[in-house]
Design an enzyme around this catalytic site. Structure first.
Site, PDB file in Angstrom:
ATOM      1  N   LYS A  54      -8.272   6.059  -8.383  1.00 58.68           N
ATOM      2  CA  LYS A  54      -7.157   6.960  -8.080  1.00 58.68           C
ATOM      3  C   LYS A  54      -7.271   8.230  -8.928  1.00 58.68           C
ATOM      4  O   LYS A  54      -7.119   9.339  -8.422  1.00 58.68           O
ATOM      5  CB  LYS A  54      -5.816   6.267  -8.372  1.00 58.68           C
ATOM      6  CG  LYS A  54      -5.421   5.279  -7.280  1.00 58.68           C
ATOM      7  CD  LYS A  54      -4.232   4.424  -7.681  1.00 58.68           C
ATOM      8  CE  LYS A  54      -3.983   3.398  -6.578  1.00 58.68           C
ATOM      9  NZ  LYS A  54      -3.061   2.338  -6.953  1.00 58.68           N
ATOM     10  N   GLN A  98       1.195   0.722 -11.277  1.00 58.64           N
ATOM     11  CA  GLN A  98       0.302  -0.226 -10.620  1.00 58.64           C
ATOM     12  C   GLN A  98       0.929  -1.629 -10.673  1.00 58.64           C
ATOM     13  O   GLN A  98       1.307  -2.107 -11.737  1.00 58.64           O
ATOM     14  CB  GLN A  98      -1.055  -0.209 -11.350  1.00 58.64           C
ATOM     15  CG  GLN A  98      -2.140  -1.036 -10.710  1.00 58.64           C
ATOM     16  CD  GLN A  98      -2.628  -0.454  -9.385  1.00 58.64           C
ATOM     17  OE1 GLN A  98      -2.823   0.744  -9.245  1.00 58.64           O
ATOM     18  NE2 GLN A  98      -2.821  -1.320  -8.404  1.00 58.64           N
ATOM     19  N   ASP A 121       4.692   5.848  -4.100  1.00 56.71           N
ATOM     20  CA  ASP A 121       4.403   4.553  -3.483  1.00 56.71           C
ATOM     21  C   ASP A 121       5.411   4.213  -2.385  1.00 56.71           C
ATOM     22  O   ASP A 121       5.234   3.244  -1.657  1.00 56.71           O
ATOM     23  CB  ASP A 121       4.456   3.450  -4.563  1.00 56.71           C
ATOM     24  CG  ASP A 121       3.124   2.751  -4.722  1.00 56.71           C
ATOM     25  OD1 ASP A 121       2.223   3.024  -3.903  1.00 56.71           O
ATOM     26  OD2 ASP A 121       2.982   1.940  -5.651  1.00 56.71           O
TER      27      ASP A 121
END
Ligand code: NDP
Length: 293
Positions: A54, A98, A121
């Site tokens: 990422k 995460q 997200d």
């Protein structure tokens, strides 16, 4: 019949290239560099790889990447404090924590603490609510990637019979809602669905996100259907080692479907590309600009 293979890698590269152009334009016209903060708690090797990828792809797109690698023993309070700081920072446009988090930290409390306008997200209850209400908001990355890939096959998704297998908050539910927003007729199947094979056979577009290696067989697929396989499963390989397979029995499905995503190289690469797209969206919305096409 042999299905067309939907090249997620190429599509993700195309999307990233477009994002890099848009980022450069934003910098030139507004002096703003979109910034993404990625927070990793603990040393899970798979999460480590995701976070590294990422960060690399964020920088390659011309954005700023801020990485936080924190110890497994971190308290929830300490993580909430960091989220508070990131929420307040003007150079951070998107925040991604995460998952999974260690057991002493409630992922629900953490996801809810992220400012909704920085929730790349798409998992904050406000963004989940916007999606459920059919309104614009930030959308989870993997489902967004699935819809983009389906649109590489179908110019319009309108009116298609869609079956989504899996109803997770992360994939199944949001992909179903996005496809409803595209005017598809959507069925959501799950572990309690009666006669899953015949339910799947109704689908013009079949999206599978169950986490069970090669569960969906070729005979479950309507001839000519488009199959989006979200599953990523590591299984033993003949002769030792492991390999990645999806939730669909690819070798059988490819003989029946009209188009299908491979694993690896299908949905997977789209997830990070869509994360970058969401970060750009956050930066544009902060400036009061419309969301890039
Ligand atoms: P979850 O475990 O959260 O959800 C799985 C869903 O599948 C549940 O809704 C479950 O039903 C359903 N299910 C399980 N077994 C069956 C069955 N036998 N028949 C029908 N439905 C079943 O998984 P996720 O949604 O998070 O992930 C799914 C897969 O996608 C995994 O392989 C994961 O690794 C992959 N993934 C890939 C990503 C990518 O970037 N490509 C990103 C995220 C996930 P029920 O609700 O009834 O229990």
């Amino acid at each position: 019949m042999t299905a067309r293979i939907i090249d997620g890698k190429a599509e993700a590269a195309r999307l990233r290239a477009q994002i890099a152009v848009d980022v450069a334009e934003l910098k030139r016209d507004h002096g703003v560099v979109p910034g993404l903060a990625v927070v990793l708690v603990g040393n899970d090797p798979a999460s480590e790889v995701y976070v590294r990828n990422k960060a690399t792809q964020t920088r390659e797109a011309g954005m700023a990447s801020f990485e936080y690698r924190l110890p497994e023993s971190l308290s929830e309070h300490a993580l909430l404090e960091l989220i508070g700081e990131l929420n307040a920072r003007p150079d951070v446009h998107g925040i991604l924590v995460q998952l999974p988090l260690p057991p002493q930290i409630s992922s629900e409390r953490i996801l809810t603490a992220i400012a909704p306008e920085k929730d790349v997200d798409g998992l904050h209850p406000i963004n989940v609510g916007y999606l459920a209400a059919g309104k614009a908001g930030l959308v989870p990355c993997t489902p967004l990637g699935c819809v983009i890939l389906a649109k590489t096959v179908h110019e319009s998704l309108q009116g298609l019979d869609v079956v989504v297998v899996g109803r997770s908050v992360l994939v199944g539910r949001p992909v179903a809602q996005l496809l409803l927003g595209e005017n598809c007729t959507v069925t959501i199947a799950h572990s309690q669905t009666r006669d899953l094979p015949s339910t799947c056979r109704r689908a013009d577009l079949l999206v599978v996100a169950v986490g069970r290696p090669q569960m969906v067989r070729g005979a479950w697929i309507k001839p000519g259907a488009t199959v989006i396989d979200v599953g990523i499963n590591r299984v033993p390989k003949d002769g030792g080692g492991t390999r990645l397979v999806g939730d669909v029995a690819f070798d059988e499905a490819v003989e029946v479907a009209g188009a299908i995503t491979p694993v690896p190289g299908g949905v997977g690469p789209m997830t990070i590309a869509c994360l970058l797209a969401n970060t750009l969206t956050c930066a544009r919305l902060r400036l009061g600009l419309s969301v890039a096409a």
